[in-house]
Write an enzyme that holds these catalytic residues in place. Structure first.
Site, mmCIF file in Angstrom:
data_model
loop_
_atom_site.group_PDB
_atom_site.id
_atom_site.type_symbol
_atom_site.label_atom_id
_atom_site.label_comp_id
_atom_site.label_asym_id
_atom_site.label_seq_id
_atom_site.Cartn_x
_atom_site.Cartn_y
_atom_site.Cartn_z
ATOM 1 N N CYS A 95 20.557 -9.266 34.538
ATOM 2 C CA CYS A 95 21.834 -9.496 33.852
ATOM 3 C C CYS A 95 22.081 -8.407 32.811
ATOM 4 C CB CYS A 95 21.830 -10.873 33.196
ATOM 5 S SG CYS A 95 23.422 -11.333 32.465
ATOM 6 N N CYS A 193 19.972 -19.403 33.408
ATOM 7 C CA CYS A 193 21.288 -19.954 33.079
ATOM 8 C C CYS A 193 21.988 -20.566 34.280
ATOM 9 C CB CYS A 193 22.165 -18.885 32.434
ATOM 10 S SG CYS A 193 22.638 -17.519 33.527
#
Length: 370
Positions: A95, A193
């Site tokens: 990410c 997440c």
């Protein structure tokens, strides 16, 4: 602005430092109605609203940018593909590499901004010649430089981390409360997440078709069967369901996951020791060593909260193959292909590589598997 306390305080400090600041929240979920569950997950509707409230208090413009498609392709799909290939990826590294300091930074530069500012606990330091270097935060307990190890030299040039010199998270929370931020006591996010319930094994089982295969010892003897190699990772002890105990009565651990043959190799704990790691996908977070092909002393860290280990590293060329090879002075334990090895020179992040191969410190003949 993720909607957490760190990015809110970082934005406020950037404004007070005299910068023109615009708050941006990244919408990464393919389900915009996703709700937050305690401290699991991030980038939810509640997080976006928390970020906007903080931006309003600071007095800066605030936008939500939809990067959900890019996130799915570069992080979620990569995560699935890596596990299917028998590797253990770190989605937070991907990410930062592909989204926060690539897609976001690219768009920011195109719009005329100079840098991306985040609430990571890390520091940017100028060397004697004015070159920017990425360093650990002042508080090692909160240091997040490891997950930033994937930044390239150019990305470091366009990064700001206002919290790097902060002694503790408690001080950041106290500052947030003084500023009137509602997120002052908001729990930190943890786990992956996009798997907010924390059940990685179950999540993967829905996306990678399971196939029964063999569980072997290091010499190739069949000890049992598994229902899907994707459910295993190097260093794992539980869930093997072998039944027959080892001859020495000691537990066995996953040593390898071989997707081509759909087999899982297990053995004693001491066989997890690794004396060499290497990867051909590597980057430098600033200026590279003058001659990286000459062995140099450093420290290597293979997990976000692992202790750094003294090592010797170098870039090795073998024909057309070029890889970053690291030999720790003391064996590392439970290293899996797909993990990221971040190399430090003192507090400075020198660079990183995605681990492609490992070399065991213990030959097969030196241990007993069954």
């Amino acid at each position: 602005m993720s909607g957490g306390v760190d990015s809110a305080v970082a934005a406020a400090r950037a404004v007070e430092a005299g910068h023109e600041v615009v708050g941006v929240h990244l919408a990464l979920s393919r389900m915009p109605g996703t709700l937050r569950t305690g401290s699991r997950g991030c980038c939810t509707v509640e997080d976006s609203m928390d970020a906007q409230r903080a931006a309003n208090i600071i007095g800066i413009p605030y936008y939500v940018w939809d990067f959900s498609e890019r996130f799915k392709l570069d992080v979620v799909d990569d995560f699935i593909a890596e596990y299917a290939a028998g590797r253990t990826p770190n989605p937070c590294m991907r990410c930062n590499e592909k989204i926060k300091f690539a897609a976001l930074l690219e768009k920011a530069i195109d719009l005329g901004f100079d840098a991306v500012c985040t609430g990571h606990y890390a520091s940017i330091v100028l060397d004697a010649d004015g070159n920017k270097e990425l360093h650990r935060a002042a508080a090692w307990a909160k240091d997040q430089s490891y997950v930033l190890g994937v930044l390239t030299a150019d990305q470091v040039q366009h990064s700001m981390f206002p919290l790097g010199a902060t002694p503790s998270k408690a001080e950041v929370r106290a500052e947030a409360a003084e500023r009137g931020f509602s997120v002052a006591n908001k729990p930190d996010s943890y786990d992956i997440c996009f798997i907010p319930d924390g059940d990685t094994r179950g999540w993967l089982a829905e996306r990678v078709a399971p196939a029964t295969g063999d569980i072997l010892d290091r010499e190739g003897k069949k000890l049992g069967e598994h229902e899907g190699a994707v459910a295993f990772t190097v260093g794992q002890r539980k869930g093997l369901s072998i039944g027959t105990p080892a001859a020495d009565g000691k537990p066995r651990f996953v040593l390898e996951v071989r997707p081509i043959t759909n087999t899982v190799v297990v053995g004693p704990k001491e066989a997890l020791a690794v004396k060499e790691i290497a990867g051909d996908s590597y980057t430098w977070a600033g200026l590279a060593p003058l001659n990286p092909e000459v062995p140099f002393e450093c420290h290597v860290q293979i997990r976000a909260h692992a202790d750094p280990v003294a090592a010797v590293a170098q870039v090795v060329r073998d024909g057309e193959r070029v890889e970053f090879m690291i030999r720790p002075h003391e064996p590392l334990t439970g290293v899996a292909p797909g993990q990221t090895a971040v190399v430090y020179m003192g507090t400075r992040v020198l660079g990183q590589c995605t681990i492609d191969r490992t070399v065991s410190a213990v030959p097969v003949s030196a241990v007993t598997d069954a």
